[in-house]
Design an enzyme around this catalytic site. Structure first.
Site, PDB file in Angstrom:
ATOM      1  N   GLU A 102     -29.302  38.298 -51.001  1.00  0.00           N
ATOM      2  CA  GLU A 102     -28.985  36.931 -50.577  1.00  0.00           C
ATOM      3  C   GLU A 102     -27.866  36.943 -49.537  1.00  0.00           C
ATOM      4  O   GLU A 102     -27.941  36.273 -48.509  1.00  0.00           O
ATOM      5  CB  GLU A 102     -28.586  36.070 -51.781  1.00  0.00           C
ATOM      6  CG  GLU A 102     -28.313  34.628 -51.363  1.00  0.00           C
ATOM      7  CD  GLU A 102     -28.122  33.683 -52.544  1.00  0.00           C
ATOM      8  OE1 GLU A 102     -29.067  32.966 -52.870  1.00  0.00           O
ATOM      9  OE2 GLU A 102     -27.024  33.666 -53.130  1.00  0.00           O
ATOM     10  N   GLN A 127      -9.201  24.762 -20.076  1.00  0.00           N
ATOM     11  CA  GLN A 127      -9.189  26.074 -20.746  1.00  0.00           C
ATOM     12  C   GLN A 127      -9.161  25.914 -22.277  1.00  0.00           C
ATOM     13  O   GLN A 127      -9.741  26.727 -23.004  1.00  0.00           O
ATOM     14  CB  GLN A 127      -7.972  26.866 -20.275  1.00  0.00           C
ATOM     15  CG  GLN A 127      -8.098  28.341 -20.579  1.00  0.00           C
ATOM     16  CD  GLN A 127      -6.911  29.115 -20.048  1.00  0.00           C
ATOM     17  OE1 GLN A 127      -5.759  28.769 -20.336  1.00  0.00           O
ATOM     18  NE2 GLN A 127      -7.169  30.151 -19.287  1.00  0.00           N
ATOM     19  N   ARG A 174     -19.913  16.014 -20.340  1.00  0.00           N
ATOM     20  CA  ARG A 174     -18.896  15.004 -20.679  1.00  0.00           C
ATOM     21  C   ARG A 174     -17.713  15.120 -19.711  1.00  0.00           C
ATOM     22  O   ARG A 174     -17.068  16.176 -19.619  1.00  0.00           O
ATOM     23  CB  ARG A 174     -18.413  15.232 -22.119  1.00  0.00           C
ATOM     24  CG  ARG A 174     -17.302  14.327 -22.569  1.00  0.00           C
ATOM     25  CD  ARG A 174     -17.786  12.926 -22.826  1.00  0.00           C
ATOM     26  NE  ARG A 174     -16.726  12.079 -23.351  1.00  0.00           N
ATOM     27  CZ  ARG A 174     -16.852  10.768 -23.482  1.00  0.00           C
ATOM     28  NH1 ARG A 174     -17.973  10.166 -23.127  1.00  0.00           N
ATOM     29  NH2 ARG A 174     -15.853  10.043 -23.970  1.00  0.00           N
TER      30      ARG A 174
END
Ligand code: FAD
Length: 381
Positions: free
Chosen positions: A244, A281, A270
């Protein structure tokens, strides 16, 4: 060292992405609000072969090697937004089908695997109890031998798939004097006398995955439903956790990749202060860190898959993978949300769901703290 994937492996991942985008694209937000399991998607996943990836063809499986399973799950995680569905599927695969495959006898495999692999039956595993979480082996659930059956008494908690499960692999103490060697695993069908499931538990995330409490009150389990020998429960549980931890988290890797791409797109489009936010940055570094976590998650998951494919045990590596990928998924989801600002916080976007869903990954399959305990136990401290 060769890091390249074969054409077939690349195609498997692409096929899983294509399948998920086309077939698993219903209106998740509606089901999520209702906490509804995606039955149609479940059946489609089974039809696509996902529940039988590592299983032999005679049980309806695809006989895929571990790396191919991981690549397919990565593709699925990339293409499918319903993380609850993927979690339910992975639980059935790695904590029910796989242990039956590895530890079951021929009769048990013939009886249970085909219907689990076809998705007609739902399964899971039950270890955790109300007072035994990380310290799972301090469990109270008892299995007493009585003639040709075992009588199980106890309560299991937070069991994935329990409300819809047809059968569960349940761990119980058969000999309290033997500690780790006194625990056994049982395949318990929902129709066995004394087996019942409490109400579904509402979670913060993974809302489309049913999860609940299991009550065993003088639950009668035929001896032939014991998985492996008496006392083999700890070995079974540890083996299934390795699978798992090494494979389930590939779905998180896929989800992180999709979020990275969406975040890059958003940061380019945007504009604030007259320029794309990506030009700051502070934003670019967040995105760079997201990419680094993804690359390292991919390397460790592929390494574990490679080890398992070569028949090696990987308890340390699977713990590192589980810890790193689950923490990275949380971190990347938070960064992506931050970069999307209020839109990220809005339920109109997927990002708040990623944050809610990803947090569960720090807890199930052994918490982050427990993974660190496992890792440090290998370091000769
Ligand atoms: C979504 C989800 C699905 C799950 N599905 C299943 C399932 O199908 N089957 C199943 O059996 N269980 C399942 N679980 C339960 C899961 O395995 C447990 O929640 C997990 O093992 C932790 O146990 P706990 O929640 O009781 O926390 P606890 O063990 O009580 O731990 C509480 C806190 O203490 C920390 N802690 C505990 N011990 C130590 C230690 N020694 N060192 C440092 N820190 C420690 C933990 O890391 C944690 O932060 C699921 C849980 C979730 C959230």
């Amino acid at each position: 060292m060769d890091f390249s994937l074969s054409e077939e492996q690349t195609q498997l991942k692409e096929a899983a992405i294509g399948f998920a985008r086309k077939e698993l694209a219903d209106d998740l937000s509606v089901r999520e609000k209702k906490g509804e399991f995606y039955w149609e998607g479940w059946r489609k996943c089974a039809g696509f072969g996902l529940l039988g990836m590592p299983a032999p063809a005679r049980y309806g499986g695809l006989e895929m090697d571990p790396l191919s399973c991981v690549l397919t799950l990565e593709g699925l995680g990339y293409g499918c937004r319903d993380h609850g569905l993927l979690f339910a599927l992975n639980s059935q695969l790695w904590t029910c089908i796989k242990p039956i495959l590895s530890f079951g006898n021929d009769e048990q495999k013939e009886k249970y695997l085909p219907s689990l692999i076809r998705g007609e039956k739902v399964g899971g595993h039950a270890m955790t109890e109300p007072d035994a979480g990380s310290d799972a082996f301090s469990m109270r659930c008892r299995a007493r031998k009585k003639g040709d059956r075992y009588v199980l008494n106890g309560t299991k908690m937070f069991i994935t798939n329990a409300p819809i499960a047809d059968l569960l692999l349940i761990f119980a103490v058969t000999d309290p004097d033997k500690g780790f060697g006194g625990i056994s695993g049982f395949i318990v069908e929902k129709g066995f006398p004394g087996f019942s499931v409490g109400r579904p538990l509402e979670l913060m995330g993974l809302k489309t995955c049913p999860l609940g409490e299991v009550i065993l009150q003088d639950c009668e389990v035929p001896e032939e439903n014991r998985l492996g020998r008496e006392g083999a429960g700890t070995a079974i549980f540890n083996a299934e956790m390795e699978w798992e931890r090494g494979c389930l988290f590939a779905a998180h890797l896929g989800a992180m990749q999709r979020t990275l791409e969406e975040t890059i797109r958003y940061a380019r489009e945007r504009e604030q202060f007259g320029q794309p936010i990506a030009k700051n940055q502070a934003i670019a570094h967040k995105i760079a860190d997201m990419a680094v976590r993804i690359e390292l998650s991919r390397l460790i998951l592929y390494k574990v898959a490679w080890m398992k494919g070569n028949g090696q045990r990987a308890p340390l590596e699977s713990a590192i993978a589980k810890l790193f990928v689950s923490e990275s998924y949380v971190q990347n989801s938070l960064e992506a949300l931050q970069i999307h600002g209020a839109y990220g916080y809005s339920a109109e976007y997927d990002l708040e769901r990623h944050v809610r869903d990803s947090l569960a990954g720090r807890i199930y399959s052994g918490t982050s703290e427990i993974q660190r305990n496992i890792i440090s136990s290998f370091l000769d401290l």
